[in-house]
Design an enzyme around this catalytic site. Structure first.
Site, mmCIF file in Angstrom:
data_model
loop_
_atom_site.group_PDB
_atom_site.id
_atom_site.type_symbol
_atom_site.label_atom_id
_atom_site.label_comp_id
_atom_site.label_asym_id
_atom_site.label_seq_id
_atom_site.Cartn_x
_atom_site.Cartn_y
_atom_site.Cartn_z
ATOM 1 N N HIS A 311 33.254 -37.552 50.189
ATOM 2 C CA HIS A 311 32.341 -37.594 51.190
ATOM 3 C C HIS A 311 30.847 -37.237 50.795
ATOM 4 O O HIS A 311 30.769 -36.413 49.997
ATOM 5 C CB HIS A 311 32.563 -36.577 52.429
ATOM 6 C CG HIS A 311 31.958 -37.024 53.562
ATOM 7 N ND1 HIS A 311 30.710 -36.322 54.031
ATOM 8 C CD2 HIS A 311 32.262 -37.653 54.750
ATOM 9 C CE1 HIS A 311 30.274 -36.921 55.045
ATOM 10 N NE2 HIS A 311 31.267 -37.622 55.585
ATOM 11 N N ASP A 369 39.027 -40.497 57.528
ATOM 12 C CA ASP A 369 39.724 -41.732 57.469
ATOM 13 C C ASP A 369 41.103 -41.871 56.639
ATOM 14 O O ASP A 369 41.783 -42.884 56.581
ATOM 15 C CB ASP A 369 38.752 -42.978 56.768
ATOM 16 C CG ASP A 369 37.336 -43.035 57.677
ATOM 17 O OD1 ASP A 369 36.439 -42.717 56.951
ATOM 18 O OD2 ASP A 369 37.553 -43.336 58.647
HETATM 19 C C1 SDX Z 1 32.813 -41.941 56.464
HETATM 20 O O1 SDX Z 1 28.253 -40.169 56.071
HETATM 21 C C2 SDX Z 1 28.997 -39.944 56.945
HETATM 22 O O2 SDX Z 1 29.102 -38.948 57.595
HETATM 23 C C3 SDX Z 1 30.324 -40.831 56.981
HETATM 24 C C4 SDX Z 1 31.243 -40.353 57.933
HETATM 25 C C5 SDX Z 1 30.828 -40.292 59.510
HETATM 26 O O3 SDX Z 1 31.654 -39.790 60.031
HETATM 27 O O4 SDX Z 1 29.933 -41.095 59.845
HETATM 28 O O5 SDX Z 1 31.817 -39.030 57.664
HETATM 29 C C6 SDX Z 1 32.378 -41.497 57.915
HETATM 30 O O6 SDX Z 1 32.188 -42.659 56.189
HETATM 31 C C7 SDX Z 1 33.580 -41.217 55.735
HETATM 32 C C8 SDX Z 1 33.723 -41.684 54.001
HETATM 33 C C9 SDX Z 1 34.625 -42.685 54.260
HETATM 34 N N1 SDX Z 1 34.763 -43.736 52.918
HETATM 35 C C10 SDX Z 1 35.611 -43.714 52.058
HETATM 36 O O7 SDX Z 1 36.784 -42.955 52.202
HETATM 37 C C11 SDX Z 1 35.500 -44.517 50.741
HETATM 38 C C12 SDX Z 1 35.977 -43.674 49.588
HETATM 39 N N2 SDX Z 1 34.943 -42.722 49.329
HETATM 40 C C13 SDX Z 1 33.637 -42.862 48.592
HETATM 41 O O8 SDX Z 1 33.367 -44.519 48.389
HETATM 42 C C14 SDX Z 1 32.716 -42.113 48.478
HETATM 43 O O9 SDX Z 1 33.200 -40.954 48.610
HETATM 44 C C15 SDX Z 1 31.663 -42.138 49.715
HETATM 45 C C16 SDX Z 1 30.987 -43.379 49.791
HETATM 46 C C17 SDX Z 1 32.384 -41.652 50.756
HETATM 47 C C18 SDX Z 1 30.620 -40.990 49.268
HETATM 48 O O10 SDX Z 1 29.859 -41.518 48.134
HETATM 49 P P1 SDX Z 1 28.871 -40.840 47.407
HETATM 50 O O11 SDX Z 1 28.184 -39.435 48.275
HETATM 51 O O12 SDX Z 1 27.631 -41.827 47.022
HETATM 52 O O13 SDX Z 1 29.504 -40.134 46.399
HETATM 53 P P2 SDX Z 1 29.471 -40.929 44.889
HETATM 54 O O14 SDX Z 1 29.943 -42.353 45.081
HETATM 55 O O15 SDX Z 1 28.285 -40.728 44.139
HETATM 56 O O16 SDX Z 1 30.535 -40.078 44.055
HETATM 57 C C19 SDX Z 1 30.396 -39.072 43.400
HETATM 58 C C20 SDX Z 1 31.547 -39.096 42.292
HETATM 59 C C21 SDX Z 1 31.499 -40.439 41.542
HETATM 60 O O17 SDX Z 1 31.779 -40.303 40.144
HETATM 61 P P3 SDX Z 1 30.654 -40.065 39.159
HETATM 62 O O18 SDX Z 1 29.670 -41.374 39.095
HETATM 63 O O19 SDX Z 1 29.905 -38.907 39.447
HETATM 64 O O20 SDX Z 1 31.554 -39.741 37.825
HETATM 65 O O21 SDX Z 1 32.695 -39.013 42.668
HETATM 66 C C22 SDX Z 1 33.434 -40.205 42.533
HETATM 67 C C23 SDX Z 1 32.416 -41.176 42.039
HETATM 68 O O22 SDX Z 1 32.923 -42.219 41.142
HETATM 69 N N3 SDX Z 1 34.218 -40.730 43.877
HETATM 70 C C24 SDX Z 1 35.431 -40.982 44.004
HETATM 71 C C25 SDX Z 1 35.683 -41.462 45.261
HETATM 72 N N4 SDX Z 1 34.710 -41.120 45.893
HETATM 73 C C26 SDX Z 1 33.673 -40.503 45.116
HETATM 74 N N5 SDX Z 1 36.348 -41.389 42.866
HETATM 75 C C27 SDX Z 1 37.565 -42.009 43.486
HETATM 76 N N6 SDX Z 1 37.975 -42.016 44.705
HETATM 77 C C28 SDX Z 1 36.938 -41.743 45.728
HETATM 78 N N7 SDX Z 1 37.199 -41.876 46.828
#
Ligand code: SDX
Length: 434
Positions: A311, A369
């Site tokens: 998140h 989720d």
């Molecule tokens: C919702 O914003 C909100 O409040 C949203 C929400 C709401 O109520 O409105 O809470 C609802 O959207 C919840 C999130 C649902 N999405 C997912 O579950 C999809 C999987 N999660 C990711 O795609 C990700 O965690 C996000 C999109 C939720 C957050 O992305 P960020 O904040 O841009 O974080 P990031 O992509 O920069 O990740 C930071 C690091 C990265 O690694 P590095 O590049 O630093 O080496 O963490 C890794 C990412 O690769 N990472 C993951 C991961 N999520 C982040 N690695 C593996 N699996 C994951 N799920």
């Protein structure tokens, strides 16, 4: 909305020897903010913050997230207390009004919402234009955007009374439209709302009743779904709420703004994650394949991510996920589902991930989720309806945030700037000379 930011000193920026002071403000909870409104005028420079990781887009008094502590407040009330003790209508009133309603206020609000649940009879014609196998979120984007064509008497956003009616219509009609999207995709006839049922019971009946027999709402399931809706109602300035605010900043009508929010929510990185998370659990298929998928999630060369994990704000356990996991067990028990392999996979996946250095170091925890898909499937909804249910609940937060933005005297049309790195200015060359 009256601003309640409190002056908290200032900070200075030294630009080419010129010291520029910027005011700092504090709120009720959370980080202070630096007001950089005059930055460009004073320095000739912009800030750059793709994804808005360090940028507050507005002042708001609706929801607050403490990502480090795993806390979510709706108008100051912790989400777990509201989920356990309140109901959809009361929490909707709270998000819109700012205070929990008295018994009289509750009854009046519930009556007003109930008596706006029907849709214009011609609205049904919209559905016939879609293929039966259209994704229900595609139908929602189109149908909700079309509401503007039916309710001209509540699209003048400068009129508080029209804003109130549009708010009630939006909240009241979303379940009806969502149920219609579900019925249309299943080939069953639409079921009209009933005024003798509460909000969530009405929705369940519109989804699962058929003309061939009477339908009795399962109160345990209705209560669990009501709790799930509360969890999804609002969440600060997430991507879809920011979309609604930006659309609303141009004074677009509220129905069009909510349709924009639905489109943004559909993305698998946002509201589409509940559908993607269930599909992921099904693809993993068995507990012994979990290590293979955890390795994929950690592999930078692999675009695969654990859906339902991570998140932007929560760097601790999403408090909603805890309540959702509890609701999941309640629904499985009420449905007498004793053996749910996807839940076994989810619980084991969570356990493995939370012990893995990659997830621990990046503070990746289950989000709302992760468990919602299993719960919604147990309630009888197909996977492609999961984000529709998210949109149904989030409509309350979107419309509350939209009204707060419209009533904020400081609000202006949202118009971000950029850093341009394209071709430097050059003169046109005739094609015969290229
Ligand atoms: C919702 O914003 C909100 O409040 C949203 C929400 C709401 O109520 O409105 O809470 C609802 O959207 C919840 C999130 C649902 N999405 C997912 O579950 C999809 C999987 N999660 C990711 O795609 C990700 O965690 C996000 C999109 C939720 C957050 O992305 P960020 O904040 O841009 O974080 P990031 O992509 O920069 O990740 C930071 C690091 C990265 O690694 P590095 O590049 O630093 O080496 O963490 C890794 C990412 O690769 N990472 C993951 C991961 N999520 C982040 N690695 C593996 N699996 C994951 N799920």
């Amino acid at each position: 909305m009256e601003s309640k930011m409190k002056a908290a000193g200032n900070v200075s920026l030294n630009v080419d020897g010129k010291e520029v002071l910027f005011d700092v403000y504090s709120g009720s909870h959370g980080p202070n903010v630096i007001d950089i409104t005059k930055l460009y005028k004073e320095t000739g420079m912009f800030t750059l913050d793709p994804g808005f990781t360090s940028t507050a887009s507005c002042e708001s008094q609706i929801a607050f997230i403490d990502g480090d502590e795993g806390v979510l407040l709706y108008r100051g009330y912790p989400i777990d207390q509201l989920a356990e003790n309140s109901d959809f209508v009361e929490v909707a009133y709270l998000l819109l009004d700012g205070q929990l309603p008295t018994e009289t206020q509750y009854r009046e609000f519930r009556h007003d919402i109930t008596y706006h649940t029907m849709v214009h009879e011609q609205f049904k014609n919209f559905f016939n234009g879609f293929r039966r196998d259209a994704h229900p979120m595609a139908i929602m984007c189109g149908a909700v955007g079309a509401l503007s064509a039916f309710y001209h008497d509540s699209t003048d956003i400068t009129d508080p009374e029209q804003r109130r009616i549009a708010t009630y219509r939006m909240i009241a009609k979303m379940p009806t439209i969502a149920a219609m999207a579900y019925k249309y995709s299943s080939g069953q006839p639409f079921v009209a709302p009933r005024n003798d049922l509460d909000y969530t019971e009405n929705f369940l009946r519109m989804c699962f009743a058929v003309p061939a027999e009477d339908y009795e709402v399962n109160k345990v399931l209705a209560s669990a779904l009501d709790k799930i809706f509360i969890l999804h109602m609002d969440h600060e300035q997430n991507a879809s709420t920011s979309t609604v605010r930006l659309a609303g900043s141009s004074n677009a009508n509220p129905f069009a703004c909510i349709a924009a929010g639905i489109a943004c929510l559909w993305g698998p990185s946002h509201g589409g994650a509940n559908e993607a998370a269930l599909n992921m659990l099904a693809e993993i298929g068995s507990v012994d394949r979990i290590p293979e998928y955890v390795a994929k999630a950690k592999d930078k060369s692999d675009p695969f991510r654990l859906m339902g994990f991570g998140h932007r704000v929560y760097k601790n356990y999403d408090p909603r996920a805890k309540v959702m996991q509890k609701a999941c067990h309640e629904v499985l028990e009420a449905m007498d589902i004793r053996d749910e392999p996807l839940l076994d996979i989810a619980l084991e996946l969570e356990k493995i991930a939370l012990e893995d250095e990659y997830f621990v170091s990046k503070k990746l925890y289950p989000n709302i989720d992760f468990y919602s898909g299993i719960t919604l499937r147990a309630l009888g909804f197909p996977t492609d309806m999961f984000t529709v249910l998210f949109a149904l609940a989030r409509t309350v937060g979107w419309i509350a945030q939209w009204r707060e933005m419209i009533e904020d005297p400081s609000q202006r049309i949202g118009r971000p700037r950029q850093i341009y790195t394209g071709a430097a200015q050059r003169d046109f060359i005739d094609r015969t000379k290229r």
